[in-house]
Enzyme design. Structure first.
Site, mmCIF file in Angstrom:
data_model
loop_
_atom_site.group_PDB
_atom_site.id
_atom_site.type_symbol
_atom_site.label_atom_id
_atom_site.label_comp_id
_atom_site.label_asym_id
_atom_site.label_seq_id
_atom_site.Cartn_x
_atom_site.Cartn_y
_atom_site.Cartn_z
ATOM 1 C CB CYS A 1 4.998 -9.489 1.890
ATOM 2 S SG CYS A 1 5.682 -8.299 3.053
ATOM 3 C CG ASP B 1 -0.850 -6.642 5.732
ATOM 4 O OD1 ASP B 1 -1.496 -5.914 6.479
ATOM 5 O OD2 ASP B 1 0.219 -6.309 5.201
ATOM 6 C CB CYS C 1 2.226 -7.591 8.835
ATOM 7 S SG CYS C 1 1.566 -8.486 7.421
ATOM 8 C CB CYS D 1 2.703 -4.114 2.417
ATOM 9 S SG CYS D 1 3.444 -5.690 1.976
HETATM 10 FE FE1 FES Z 1 1.982 -7.405 5.647
HETATM 11 FE FE2 FES Z 1 3.677 -7.183 3.680
HETATM 12 S S1 FES Z 1 3.710 -6.097 5.546
HETATM 13 S S2 FES Z 1 2.049 -8.575 3.865
#
Ligand code: FES
Length: 143
Positions: free
Chosen positions: A102, A35, A33, A58
């Site tokens: 995540c 992140d 994602c 998130c």
């Molecule tokens: Fe990226 Fe949860 S959607 S860490």
């Protein structure tokens, strides 16, 4: 959908911030994602005295980062290295299946910080020469 514990750690994340003179810093990105989690540790005699994190991600990533930092604080580096995303998820009473990726962020960031600590203290870790997508070529002995 989310457990009480996930909501609690998302709403009131523990150990958020930076440690100015940290002697172990790890940053990882989630390939799925994009992140990012950055973790700071103050390690003394192989014991994690303090730990803080910043997660640009998130709610599930923030909750797992918060719980993971709580679980490694006061532990030895070897105990922290043994922490799995599964154990963090269990401590949070689970995550929805689509959010399991995540929880990997915290486990990998802790590992990266400890590798940084070991590198600073001159100790080369086992994973040092492995890339993120290990093809194991580095482990094949030349004949
Ligand atoms: Fe990226 Fe949860 S959607 S860490």
């Amino acid at each position: 959908m989310y457990s009480e514990k996930v909501l609690d750690h998302f709403s009131n994340p523990r150990n958020v911030g930076e440690i100015e003179d940290a002697n172990a810093v790890g940053q990882v990105g989630n390939a799925k994602c994009g992140d990012i989690m950055k973790i700071y540790m103050d390690i003394e005699d192989n014991v994690i005295k303090d730990v803080k994190f910043k997660t640009f991600g998130c709610g599930a990533a923030i909750a797992t980062s918060s719980m993971a930092t709580e679980m490694v604080k006061g532990k030895t580096v070897d105990e922290a290295l043994a922490l799995t995303n599964k154990a963090v998820m269990e401590a949070l009473d689970g995550l929805p299946p689509e959010k399991i990726h995540c929880s990997v962020l915290a486990e990998e960031a802790i590992r990266a910080a400890i590798e940084d600590y070991k590198a600073r203290s001159g100790e080369v870790t086992e994973d040092k020469n492995k890339c993120d997508f290990c093809c194991k070529r580095c482990q094949i002995e030349e004949k």
